[in-house]
Design a protein around this motif. Structure first.
Motif: not given
Ligand code: FAD
Length: 428
Positions: A58-60, A208-211, A240-242
């Motif tokens: 896993l790469l974050e 370790s961002p995937v570029t 949301g960080y896509t």
């Molecule tokens: C303020 C807030 C409040 C919320 N409250 C709730 C709640 O109460 N209940 C609920 O169910 N949901 C809630 N949500 C939504 C929930 O947090 C998200 O839906 C969930 O965490 C998504 O998880 P994820 O792993 O898909 O994405 P994320 O946790 O956003 O992780 C994506 C990761 O990808 C990494 N990344 C991006 N590009 C790259 C790359 N090129 N290479 C390597 N890594 C990369 C980022 O750094 C990031 O760490 C909330 C969200 C926010 C922002």
């Protein structure tokens, strides 16, 4: 503390279990699957793949749960944004029934996982209270309640007095009690998943961002600034960080920043008047508000959205005003923490699962409801990587559809939010 002064140091960072110490990728590795993103989606995929005996990397890009998974409200809520009958209309009864069962049961999955893995994350499950500020919202809640009750869930309508007793404010005209919900310390939960995945044999790398992602023979090569991973399967879990790693994926969601503030611990007397049963609450006005207490009795208020990185101080100010208005018994509350994070919205309000090329999977767009659903999606992605059927994924696989005029999203979202603000004010 002035709200907004310390946006990067969230309540969760201040109170979470310690972060696992993880390396930065500085070599070339091989694996069965490489996962991009270390939030719930990526961590749950890594955990379940490793537990099944697959070799996983896993790469974050930043730290574990740097994204929404370390910043959210910690509400572990069932269901999707669409109500069950809407899902039936959209997908037909058979497919919808499975979507409803999986999303409705998602909190069981999270609480079960935390228990099985021994993750200490202040997990509590007193239920979820949805509240209405207007007759139109109350009618919507009633319809939702009826649909779930028909499907065997013991939801219960709340009148104004019951709502006031459960929430601790007279601002609402009624609500809906859903016994399936609860809450966790979201960052502790994520770090616990990371630790469990590592114990199971997954190799996790931070900073370790995937570029670049490119095909070489039967492998995909994920390149980071100092290393690379070759694997026949890739899971993109960046929500949301896509970024622009995969063509069109960034343009298929609307990233929206949402905000939270937390008070100091309220103390015994106030704790008995505000959310005495420790319920998590969602206020279903169009510009949603969500609130709960943490394990130490701090009141956490979240809501309001911004499509830009600007406007933070104003929005934190708005939330502190909401707390003062809703809970006058707090007097002039002191806020210890203020922070924000980015959610991924989709035009159809549903999470999206894509398989844009052989060996590539992506899941994103939880529309602010991902604590439970992203955890579930991660397990489902792991099953699919191991050869499970696409039909068994929580939602049908769809094509990546870039949103038209995505580049103009900021002014358009701004206008939409102004419109919703007026409609909330009018009680529509
Ligand atoms: C303020 C807030 C409040 C919320 N409250 C709730 C709640 O109460 N209940 C609920 O169910 N949901 C809630 N949500 C939504 C929930 O947090 C998200 O839906 C969930 O965490 C998504 O998880 P994820 O792993 O898909 O994405 P994320 O946790 O956003 O992780 C994506 C990761 O990808 C990494 N990344 C991006 N590009 C790259 C790359 N090129 N290479 C390597 N890594 C990369 C980022 O750094 C990031 O760490 C909330 C969200 C926010 C922002």
């Amino acid at each position: 503390m002035a709200p907004g002064a310390e946006v990067d140091r969230s309540l969760w960072q201040a109170t979470a279990a310690p972060a696992p110490e993880l390396p930065t990728l500085a070599e070339s590795l091989r694996a069965d699957c490489v996962i991009v993103g270390g939030g719930y989606t990526g961590l749950s995929t890594a955990l379940h793949l490793a537990e099944a005996g697959a070799s996983v990397v896993l790469l974050e890009a930043q730290a574990i749960a740097f994204g929404a998974s370390g910043r959210n409200g910690g509400q572990v809520n069932p269901g999707l944004r669409l109500d069950p009958d809407d899902l039936v209309a959209r997908f037909g009864a058979e497919r919808a029934d499975r979507i409803i069962a999986v999303s409705g049961g998602a909190p069981d999955f999270v609480f079960g996982l935390a228990k099985r893995l021994g993750i200490e994350c202040d997990a509590v499950r007193p239920g979820w209270v949805l509240v209405a500020h207007s007759p139109a919202t109350l009618a919507k809640l009633q319809r939702r309640g009826e649909q779930w009750v028909r499907r065997g869930v013991a939801m219960r309508a709340l009148d104004a007095d019951e709502t006031a007793a459960m929430v601790g404010t007279r601002r609402y005209i009624g609500g809906l009690y859903d016994p399936r919900g609860g809450s966790v310390q979201p960052l502790s939960y994520a770090r616990g998943l990371a630790q469990a995945a590592t114990r199971a044999g997954a190799r996790l790398f931070t900073h370790s961002p995937v570029t670049r992602l490119e095909k070489q023979g039967s492998d995909w090569i994920a390149t980071t600034p100092r290393g690379s991973v070759a694997a026949p399967q890739v899971v993109i879990a960046t929500n949301g960080y896509t970024d622009d790693l995969w063509p069109g994926l960034r343009q298929s969601i609307l990233p929206v920043r949402t905000f939270q503030v937390a008070t100091r611990p309220l103390g015994h007397n106030l704790e008995r008047s505000i959310l005495p049963g420790n319920h998590a609450v969602s206020d279903l006005r169009r510009l949603i508000l969500y609130f709960r207490k943490d394990a130490h009795g701090r009141l956490i208020m979240g809501g309001r959205a911004s499509s830009t990185q600007r406007g933070g101080a104003r929005l934190f100010g708005f939330l502190t005003g909401v707390v003062q208005d809703m809970f006058p018994q707090l007097g002039r509350p002191e806020f210890e923490h203020a922070w924000s994070g980015t959610v991924a919205l989709t035009p159809d309000f549903l999470p999206h699962i894509h398989e844009p090329a052989q060996g590539v999977l992506a899941a994103l767009g939880y529309n602010g409801r991902g604590v439970a659903m992203a955890s579930v999606a991660g397990k489902a992605l792991a099953d699919r990587v191991r050869g499970g059927r696409a039909e068994d994924l929580p939602l049908p696989v769809s094509d990546i559809r870039p949103i038209p005029f995505h580049g103009l999203r900021q002014p358009v979202l701004h206008l939409i939010m102004q419109y919703h603000r007026v409609m909330d004010w009018l009680g529509r």
